[in-house]
Design a protein around this motif. Structure first.
Motif, PDB file in Angstrom:
ATOM      1  N   ARG A 118      -7.204  -1.139   5.806  1.00 29.37           N
ATOM      2  CA  ARG A 118      -7.468  -0.177   4.588  1.00 29.37           C
ATOM      3  C   ARG A 118      -8.042   1.143   5.324  1.00 29.37           C
ATOM      4  O   ARG A 118      -7.399   2.247   5.126  1.00 29.37           O
ATOM      5  N   LEU A 119      -8.837   1.109   6.298  1.00 32.02           N
ATOM      6  CA  LEU A 119      -9.342   2.277   7.082  1.00 32.02           C
ATOM      7  C   LEU A 119      -8.050   2.878   7.643  1.00 32.02           C
ATOM      8  O   LEU A 119      -8.147   4.162   7.754  1.00 32.02           O
ATOM      9  N   LEU A 120      -7.145   2.201   8.097  1.00 32.93           N
ATOM     10  CA  LEU A 120      -5.825   2.825   8.756  1.00 32.93           C
ATOM     11  C   LEU A 120      -4.901   3.333   7.669  1.00 32.93           C
ATOM     12  O   LEU A 120      -3.993   4.041   8.076  1.00 32.93           O
ATOM     13  N   ARG A 121      -4.989   2.947   6.481  1.00 24.72           N
ATOM     14  CA  ARG A 121      -4.153   3.256   5.546  1.00 24.72           C
ATOM     15  C   ARG A 121      -2.769   2.653   5.683  1.00 24.72           C
ATOM     16  O   ARG A 121      -1.926   2.991   5.500  1.00 24.72           O
ATOM     17  N   VAL A 122      -3.093   1.314   6.304  1.00 21.46           N
ATOM     18  CA  VAL A 122      -1.962   0.701   6.500  1.00 21.46           C
ATOM     19  C   VAL A 122      -1.933  -0.748   5.469  1.00 21.46           C
ATOM     20  O   VAL A 122      -3.044  -1.188   5.064  1.00 21.46           O
ATOM     21  N   ARG A 123      -0.559  -0.902   5.097  1.00 17.96           N
ATOM     22  CA  ARG A 123      -0.524  -2.048   4.089  1.00 17.96           C
ATOM     23  C   ARG A 123      -0.317  -3.485   4.743  1.00 17.96           C
ATOM     24  O   ARG A 123       0.621  -3.667   5.306  1.00 17.96           O
ATOM     25  N   LEU A 124      -1.345  -4.408   4.677  1.00 15.22           N
ATOM     26  CA  LEU A 124      -1.463  -5.584   5.325  1.00 15.22           C
ATOM     27  C   LEU A 124      -0.969  -6.569   3.932  1.00 15.22           C
ATOM     28  O   LEU A 124      -1.805  -6.466   2.951  1.00 15.22           O
ATOM     29  N   VAL A 125       0.206  -7.192   3.997  1.00 19.19           N
ATOM     30  CA  VAL A 125       0.677  -8.029   2.976  1.00 19.19           C
ATOM     31  C   VAL A 125       0.692  -9.535   3.427  1.00 19.19           C
ATOM     32  O   VAL A 125       1.119  -9.824   4.451  1.00 19.19           O
TER      33      VAL A 125
END
Length: 149
Positions: free
Chosen positions: A43-50
């Motif tokens: 979330r901090l990296l603005r990355v979508r972990l799915v």
């Protein structure tokens, strides 16, 4: 090390800046991986972990339509990870690659497999529904948390 510096100096100054940014971000990601839960770091990296148990298409990564600028940023970032003191494991490559392409439709996925009684894990980046790093992805079972990402 000298050879890498010479190679970098032959590149456009924009590449130097990108390499410095990638190095700084890689250091922050390393600290984050050691101190934060992975979903929070994503979330901090603005990355979508799915982690929904599905995976993107396994196709030729060249089918992904990246702009020359996106290709260069991804290339510089992944090159930085190949050198000390960075740890260029698949998870770091996926997180940093996703951060570089965060404005695109992307996903970072994690899979596991059991080989000779040993559990192995692999993380990869998907862009536009296509696996960017297809090496061995088909043998991994994608993780699912049961919680929306």
């Amino acid at each position: 090390m000298i050879r890498e510096v010479r190679t970098l100096l032959r590149r456009h100054p924009r590449t130097w800046v990108r390499a410095a940014r990638a190095a700084a971000l890689a250091a922050l990601v390393e600290i984050g991986l050691r101190t934060l839960p992975l979903p929070r770091l994503a979330r901090l990296l603005r990355v979508r972990l799915v982690l929904d148990g599905t995976a993107g298409r396994r196709a030729d990564p060249r089918l992904i339509r990246l702009t020359p600028d996106e290709r260069e940023r991804l290339d510089v970032t992944w090159r930085v990870l190949r050198h000390r003191p960075f740890n260029g494991t698949c998870l770091r490559r996926a997180l940093l690659g996703a951060h570089v392409l965060r404005h695109r439709e992307h996903a970072v996925r994690i899979g596991v497999q059991k080989v000779d009684g040993e559990v192995k894990a692999h993380a990869w980046l998907e862009v536009d529904g296509i696996v960017v790093d297809p090496d061995g992805v088909e043998s991994f079972r994608t993780l699912a948390t049961g919680v929306p990402a």
